[in-house]
Design a protein around this motif. Structure first.
Motif, PDB file in Angstrom:
ATOM      1  N   ILE A  25     -29.670   9.710   8.633  1.00 57.78           N
ATOM      2  CA  ILE A  25     -28.312   9.669   8.073  1.00 57.78           C
ATOM      3  C   ILE A  25     -28.236   8.626   6.966  1.00 57.78           C
ATOM      4  O   ILE A  25     -27.700   8.874   5.878  1.00 57.78           O
ATOM      5  N   ALA A  26     -28.798   7.443   7.232  1.00 56.38           N
ATOM      6  CA  ALA A  26     -28.771   6.356   6.241  1.00 56.38           C
ATOM      7  C   ALA A  26     -29.489   6.752   4.961  1.00 56.38           C
ATOM      8  O   ALA A  26     -29.041   6.431   3.847  1.00 56.38           O
ATOM      9  N   ALA A  27     -30.597   7.478   5.089  1.00 54.58           N
ATOM     10  CA  ALA A  27     -31.357   7.905   3.912  1.00 54.58           C
ATOM     11  C   ALA A  27     -30.508   8.812   3.024  1.00 54.58           C
ATOM     12  O   ALA A  27     -30.539   8.697   1.784  1.00 54.58           O
ATOM     13  N   PHE A  28     -29.741   9.709   3.643  1.00 54.19           N
ATOM     14  CA  PHE A  28     -28.901  10.604   2.850  1.00 54.19           C
ATOM     15  C   PHE A  28     -27.723   9.853   2.237  1.00 54.19           C
ATOM     16  O   PHE A  28     -27.327  10.121   1.097  1.00 54.19           O
ATOM     17  N   LEU A  29     -27.166   8.886   2.964  1.00 56.16           N
ATOM     18  CA  LEU A  29     -26.074   8.076   2.409  1.00 56.16           C
ATOM     19  C   LEU A  29     -26.553   7.285   1.195  1.00 56.16           C
ATOM     20  O   LEU A  29     -25.809   7.111   0.227  1.00 56.16           O
ATOM     21  N   ARG A  30     -27.787   6.814   1.236  1.00 50.03           N
ATOM     22  CA  ARG A  30     -28.359   6.113   0.072  1.00 50.03           C
ATOM     23  C   ARG A  30     -28.414   7.048  -1.137  1.00 50.03           C
ATOM     24  O   ARG A  30     -28.123   6.641  -2.271  1.00 50.03           O
ATOM     25  N   GLN A  31     -28.779   8.297  -0.883  1.00 52.20           N
ATOM     26  CA  GLN A  31     -28.821   9.271  -1.981  1.00 52.20           C
ATOM     27  C   GLN A  31     -27.428   9.487  -2.571  1.00 52.20           C
ATOM     28  O   GLN A  31     -27.272   9.613  -3.792  1.00 52.20           O
ATOM     29  N   ILE A  32     -26.402   9.534  -1.703  1.00 45.90           N
ATOM     30  CA  ILE A  32     -25.028   9.703  -2.186  1.00 45.90           C
ATOM     31  C   ILE A  32     -24.622   8.522  -3.060  1.00 45.90           C
ATOM     32  O   ILE A  32     -24.084   8.691  -4.159  1.00 45.90           O
TER      33      ILE A  32
END
Length: 452
Positions: free
Chosen positions: A306-313
């Motif tokens: 989840i954190a990895a995708f939030l970083r992308q956002i």
């Protein structure tokens, strides 16, 4: 080339012309100490007036520094938590009581409240032929747009539209608070039929219903809902009813009011402001963001994924490429948004042991991880809390309310606050709101057409 192709190409050329001659250097804001967004360098708002309606309390200034605290939302001196708890203890609807408090400045007695509730039911009916002429014959694909147009149209049905006496202003505000949700549901039914290929189901109003009950009754095909569902919607409306004079839509209403314009123009302007994704439209953005997270994160319980995708956002590599985690952060609240805390409690109660519980847990993870990720990526220790939009969309979704109505519901609730602020602006300020802008264009002479 076709006419449409010629026009499209012309607009591209004109956009290029605009971009060549309309650049404001970012450093100018700092050089001239410009308060962008009417905010000070530390994020606090520039004082533009005084109000007795609402206090949005999210930080303290301690020896010149901003100190985070737990957020508080106070209506006319009374904490919103106490208002909601008082209604919940007796299992009764509180939005009408909240509207009374915001507009008149005092909690109604039992008899005053009963009279007020009866009056609001009477005001809910739309003028003759209004539905046919203004909604049915002129459908809109966006319900917020339809609400603004409908409010402006009501001017034509009011023979005293330009009468700004206190008596007439109170009459207009109560009619709009009561009617707006009726207009909203009817506009949605027409939109569903005209644009979505669905069925248009139009129920008559039922006497004696609260506004929250009326919304669910008009919206659902079978008119069936539980009291618990209606009370939860009522709580949402109480939380959205008011948020101080500095929020964008309320300030818009006060700016327009200060010019001396009519009530319908002022309220329509506020609706237009609330429509924006940086304001009321954020609750839809949260649900859209949630869908993107669901489709890109395979294991919803894996915080690292989840954190990895939030970083992308945040890095503008995913989501809508805005870099925003919708539902996180607020201009005033630092440690917590009291509205988000109350809605979160309601959301987990409604979601528990249902298909929505995994989505709720996913939003909880977003709330938990976002501050840490922002700190890592931006190198800031600024506190970031969940705001009301993080959970409100999911609550509406669980209540079976279509996404088209998420922001319109916000508008129906906030009409109470806008009304209170319009009347306060009219009775206490008396000056047109007119801030200044620093002109930075260089002086130059006029060049005759043949010499250009």
């Amino acid at each position: 080339m076709s006419h449409d192709e010629i026009k499209t190409e012309a607009i591209k050329v004109l956009c290029g012309e605009y971009q060549k001659y309309n650049d404001i250097a970012p450093e100018l804001y700092e050089r001239f100490d410009i308060k962008r967004g009417l905010r000070n360098q530390d994020g606090t708002g520039v004082l533009a007036g005084v109000t007795g309606i609402c206090n949005v309390h999210g930080y303290l200034i301690n020896e010149g520094e901003k100190e985070p605290i737990e957020g508080e939302l106070i209506y006319r001196g009374i904490n919103i938590k106490e208002i909601i708890q008082g209604c919940q203890k007796q299992q009764r609807f509180g939005f009408e009581e909240t509207a009374y408090l915001l507009i008149f400045g005092v909690l109604p007695t039992k008899s005053q409240l009963e009279y007020f509730q009866t009056l609001m039911c009477l005001f809910r009916e739309l003028p003759d032929n209004f539905f046919e002429d203004m909604i049915l014959k002129a459908p809109s694909n966006n319900i917020m747009n339809k609400l603004a147009r409908s409010v402006l149209a009501l001017y034509s049905y009011d023979h005293q539209a330009e009468d700004s006496s206190l008596e007439m202003e109170i009459s207009k505000s109560l009619r709009l608070i009561s009617r707006l949700s009726h207009i909203m549901v009817k506009a949605y039914q027409v939109k569903k039929s005209h644009f979505d290929g669905g069925s248009m189901i139009l129920h008559p109003l039922l006497e004696g219903q609260s506004i929250a009950e009326s919304i669910l009754s008009l919206l659902r095909p079978d008119r069936q809902f539980t009291k618990e569902e209606a009370l939860l919607l009522d709580t949402c409306m109480m939380l959205h009813a008011e948020h101080g004079g500095g929020n964008n839509s309320t300030f818009t209403c006060r700016v327009l009011t200060s010019s001396g314009t009519d009530a319908y123009s002022a309220y329509a302007g506020a609706i237009g402001s609330l429509k924006g994704p940086k304001h009321g439209g954020a609750n839809i953005k949260v649900i859209q963001m949630l869908e993107q997270i669901k489709s890109h994160v395979h294991n919803w319980e894996d915080e690292e994924e989840i954190a990895a995708f939030l970083r992308q956002i945040i890095n503008r590599q995913a989501g809508d490429r805005s870099g925003l985690i919708y539902g996180m952060g607020h201009a005033v609240y630092t440690k917590s948004d009291p509205r988000a805390k109350i809605l979160k409690e309601s959301a987990i109660t409604l979601a528990k042991n249902t298909e929505f519980e995994p989505e709720f847990r996913l939003l909880e993870a977003v709330e938990k991880l976002t501050p840490m990720i922002f700190a890592q990526l931006k190198g800031t220790d600024k506190p970031i809390c969940a705001n009301v939009d993080l959970y409100s969309g999911l609550v509406y979704k669980m209540l079976g309310i279509p996404e088209d109505l998420f922001t319109p519901l916000f508008a129906c609730s906030r009409m109470a606050g806008w009304s209170a602020h319009r009347m306060e602006e009219m009775t206490s300020s008396g000056k047109i709101i007119r801030p200044a802008y620093k002109a930075v264009s260089k002086v130059r002479g006029y060049i005759p057409l043949e010499e250009r």
